[in-house]
Design a protein around this motif. Structure first.
Motif, mmCIF file in Angstrom:
data_model
loop_
_atom_site.group_PDB
_atom_site.id
_atom_site.type_symbol
_atom_site.label_atom_id
_atom_site.label_comp_id
_atom_site.label_asym_id
_atom_site.label_seq_id
_atom_site.Cartn_x
_atom_site.Cartn_y
_atom_site.Cartn_z
ATOM 1 N N LEU A 46 1.016 -1.259 -0.095
ATOM 2 C CA LEU A 46 0.037 0.157 0.051
ATOM 3 C C LEU A 46 0.755 1.079 0.058
ATOM 4 O O LEU A 46 2.121 1.400 0.224
ATOM 5 N N ARG A 47 0.219 2.337 -0.361
ATOM 6 C CA ARG A 47 0.968 3.571 -0.342
ATOM 7 C C ARG A 47 1.752 4.092 1.004
ATOM 8 O O ARG A 47 2.450 5.050 0.753
ATOM 9 N N ASN A 48 1.340 3.594 1.890
ATOM 10 C CA ASN A 48 1.837 3.996 3.354
ATOM 11 C C ASN A 48 2.859 3.015 3.733
ATOM 12 O O ASN A 48 3.227 3.029 4.883
ATOM 13 N N VAL A 135 -12.860 -4.039 1.098
ATOM 14 C CA VAL A 135 -12.116 -2.731 0.922
ATOM 15 C C VAL A 135 -11.094 -2.403 1.899
ATOM 16 O O VAL A 135 -11.647 -2.712 2.973
ATOM 17 N N PHE A 136 -9.745 -2.301 1.761
ATOM 18 C CA PHE A 136 -8.914 -1.780 2.940
ATOM 19 C C PHE A 136 -8.258 -0.473 2.527
ATOM 20 O O PHE A 136 -7.625 -0.257 1.400
ATOM 21 N N SER A 137 -8.424 0.295 3.283
ATOM 22 C CA SER A 137 -8.005 1.854 3.136
ATOM 23 C C SER A 137 -6.697 1.940 4.124
ATOM 24 O O SER A 137 -6.644 1.446 5.271
ATOM 25 N N PRO A 138 -5.600 2.541 3.384
ATOM 26 C CA PRO A 138 -4.199 2.511 4.266
ATOM 27 C C PRO A 138 -4.544 3.621 5.400
ATOM 28 O O PRO A 138 -4.511 4.903 4.997
ATOM 29 N N CYS A 139 -4.413 3.042 6.492
ATOM 30 C CA CYS A 139 -4.345 3.975 7.766
ATOM 31 C C CYS A 139 -3.864 3.081 8.703
ATOM 32 O O CYS A 139 -3.904 1.836 8.651
ATOM 33 N N ARG A 140 -3.340 3.788 10.051
ATOM 34 C CA ARG A 140 -2.927 3.116 10.863
ATOM 35 C C ARG A 140 -3.779 2.004 11.826
ATOM 36 O O ARG A 140 -3.343 1.055 12.253
ATOM 37 N N THR A 141 -4.895 2.239 11.762
ATOM 38 C CA THR A 141 -6.043 1.376 12.342
ATOM 39 C C THR A 141 -7.103 0.948 11.665
ATOM 40 O O THR A 141 -8.073 0.291 12.192
#
Length: 543
Positions: A46-48, A135-141
């Motif tokens: 992912l982008r993070n 769907v999985f969004s790039p964020c820490r949590t």
């Protein structure tokens, strides 16, 4: 010459020979995690700089508990209706840490792609997961979000690709000779594709996880079994039928080879050339024989074709070793890494033998006969259900391998593998540090537009730079599973100009691709390569 002297001379000669042989092999291995708790059957960067990995829910309990006493309750699951263990993880590349994620439905042998907004949109699977969109969004949590009945058809062993209009196309799957799109069209969303039924070997298939690449004209190159078409998905028309690979042996699952779209170059030319390379697989009869305990030697050939040519023909090459269930990863320097797999048998439970521990580097710009270079081997077999993915610093993460059903660690020939390794290609060796560019600007996560010239400022410690030895490349991170990296793409932007600023600092000007046919809108890794040595990448968003 006396006998003792002859003996000493022979020993020295053997030592010199051994040294020359070992020096020919390059690259190094690092064990990152002895166990991530799951076997990574699917992998996506992912982008993070996190990598999402997952296996399947009907695999029994994993070795990683869900946090806070959380459990998955699924009365339709075929292994555990109440499962308090994880079957997906998020791995932080630079912190070398991972955390458990929760998937609610069975992701076994599913597919996916990164969307233009950077979200991983992942589709299908088995049983209650066969029509799910996740769907999985790039964020820490963040964790998985699931959409019931997000697909029109059951998708198991399908292939996905991001399109220039921002949609994903999902092609094939077991018993599905059709394709559909997400987000869905208003019109009928399941469209027949006879090519998939034509390439289906009865009782064997050999057309699952088809190799799909976006061609430079906006059409799709679709390869299944031993042949390919160029497909206009907008008008549902076959534009071209390509020749069958010489020898006619199957290359698609379960006779699993691998494939890449070779790096796209000369992007300002009126007519841009596109080539596809297909390597390895299993010969005719290998799948059925493996079910009987007879393990035929894997294919040791690659087939390369210029798909934009008016009269395209396959050109055959011989690899240093046979390989089935291998992965092919594009590297930022434009070379291809062949990694993982077996030397005999086919894909399937207990159906592969002779693990291939040695990666091979393929140099597409060299002449035939000088393109393959063997690399230093790993010690961990990566058989059925192993994965690989390029990350931003130029390493290739390698994980997975469950060559039998369930989490079995004893009493089997190849135990379920939970470890995570990194292969560092030779370009990461410290001896090249004086050649290695460091990107100073733009900042990572910058936005870039089509057909625009941009300046990238780099520091190159050696201070002496030949303009012709500097190139800018852009890489689209792939969804990797079952030996195919979906949506994988490398664009060679080259350079328009290199200007020395002093203090080992240089401005490199490069022009972005001209359209979404060359590079669909989304997040890419941008590298500067100097004398074959790439920088650490930065994330850019092309739109």
């Amino acid at each position: 010459m006396s006998a003792p002297i002859t003996f000493i001379f022979s020993v020295l000669l053997l030592q010199l020979l051994f040294a020359s042989l070992t020096s020919a092999a390059d690259g190094s291995w690092q064990l990152l995690q002895k166990s991530i708790g799951i076997s990574a059957m699917h992998m996506q960067l992912l982008r993070n700089d996190r990598v999402i990995m997952f296996d399947r829910t009907d695999f029994g309990p994993s070795n990683l508990s869900l946090p806070g006493g959380k459990c998955r309750n699924d009365p339709t699951d075929t292994a555990l209706q109440v499962d308090c263990t994880a079957h997906s993880v998020e791995y932080d590349v630079f912190a070398n840490k991972f955390r458990a994620l929760t998937v609610q439905t069975d992701t076994w042998c599913s597919s996916g792609s990164i969307m233009p907004d950077g979200n991983l949109v992942q589709t299908g699977g088995f049983n209650d997961g066969e029509r799910r969109v996740r769907v999985f969004s790039p964020c820490r949590t963040c964790d998985w979000n699931e959409i019931p009945n997000g697909l029109t058809a059951r998708r198991w062993y399908a292939s996905n690709h991001l399109l220039p209009d921002g949609r994903q196309i999902i092609i094939g799957g077991r018993g599905q000779f059709n394709y559909e799109f997400i987000p869905k069209n208003l019109a009928a969303n399941k469209i027949n594709l006879p090519f998939l039924s034509e390439t289906n070997d009865k009782g064997i298939e050999n057309n699952l996880y088809p190799f799909v690449f976006l061609n430079v004209d906006g059409n799709l190159f679709i390869f299944a079994n031993n042949r390919a078409i160029l497909f206009d998905y907008i008008n549902n028309q076959v534009v071209r039928t390509y020749p069958t690979i010489p020898g006619g042996d199957p290359r698609s699952y379960p006779s699993t080879g691998s494939a890449v779209l070779l790096p796209l170059k000369n992007l300002k030319a009126a007519a841009i050339e596109a080539e596809v390379l297909v390597c390895g697989g299993a010969p005719k009869g290998a799948y059925l024989n493996s079910l009987k305990g007879v393990f035929m030697k894997a294919l040791d050939t690659c087939a390369r074709i210029t798909i934009t040519d008016p009269n395209p023909q396959w050109v055959m090459e011989t690899m240093p070793m046979a390989r089935v269930m291998g992965d092919m990863i594009l590297l930022p320097d434009g070379n291809v890494l062949l990694i993982n797999g077996a030397g005999s048998g086919s894909a399937g439970w207990e159906q592969g033998r002779e693990p291939v521990l040695t990666p091979v580097l393929y140099r597409p710009d060299n002449g035939i006969g000088s393109r393959f270079e063997t690399q230093n081997p790993t010690t961990i077999p990566r058989m059925y259900h192993s994965t690989a993915a390029l990350v931003r610093d130029g390493r290739v993460l390698v994980s997975g391998s469950n060559p039998h059903a369930f989490y079995n660690f004893t009493g089997v020939l190849f135990p379920t593998e939970l470890s995570l390794e990194a292969f560092s290609p030779a370009y990461m060796d410290a001896k090249f540090d004086n050649l290695r560019p460091t990107i100073m600007s733009p900042m990572s996560m910058s936005g870039i537009r089509y057909r625009k010239k941009y300046t990238i400022q780099v520091v190159i410690p050696g201070g002496k730079v030949d303009e012709n030895s500097v190139s800018v490349t852009m890489f689209a991170p792939a969804f990797n599973t079952h030996s195919f990296s979906m949506n994988q793409r490398l664009l060679v932007l080259g350079n328009d100009n290199v200007t020395a600023l002093g203090n080992s600092t240089f401005n490199v000007e490069a022009t972005t691709p001209r359209s979404g046919n060359l590079a669909p809108s989304g997040f890419y890794l941008l590298f500067v390569v100097h004398q074959g040595i790439p920088s650490r990448g930065i994330w850019v968003r092309l739109w």
